[in-house]
Design a protein around this motif. Structure first.
Motif: not given
Length: 130
Positions: A45-55
């Protein structure tokens, strides 16, 4: 990229902010399909991944370890962990709303810890952009 080689995920169009400071390119998974896929079928992964509605997240099908930050609805970090391929997972937390995934060591490098506040910024938030 060689035939059959997995792609690197990112960089995204947004910027990850840690306590209001821009730290990395960010992709945001808002749709159910993007949330389900996450970082599957990637090599890094280059950078980051924000996963919404994902607890919480699991590592079934992943090929490499990642760092994760579990966030409440205000972007405050509730939990930070390094997850290993196949069996790693975060447990569900009552106030958890989103999860940020990135390469191993990145969260520490960016100063992310329990109590940090993460946010989604636009490319114009990043002083290095453009």
């Amino acid at each position: 990229m060689a035939s059959g080689a997995l792609p690197v995920f990112g960089p995204g169009d947004d910027v990850l902010l840690v306590d209001d400071a821009p730290v990395a390119p960010l992709s945001v998974a808002r749709s159910s399909g993007a949330r389900r896929k996450g970082l599957l079928k990637t090599s890094a992964v280059d950078g980051a991944l924000w996963i919404t509605r994902c607890p919480s997240v699991h590592m079934v099908g992943m090929k490499y370890p990642i760092d994760v930050a579990v966030l409440d609805g205000d972007g405050v970090v509730l939990h930070v962990a390094t997850l290993r391929p196949t069996w790693g997972m975060t447990r569900w937390r009552l106030r958890a709303r989103s999860t940020v995934e990135t390469g191993v060591g990145q969260l520490e490098r960016w100063g992310v810890r329990v109590g940090s506040r993460l946010a989604i910024g636009s490319e114009s938030t990043n002083p290095d952009a453009g």
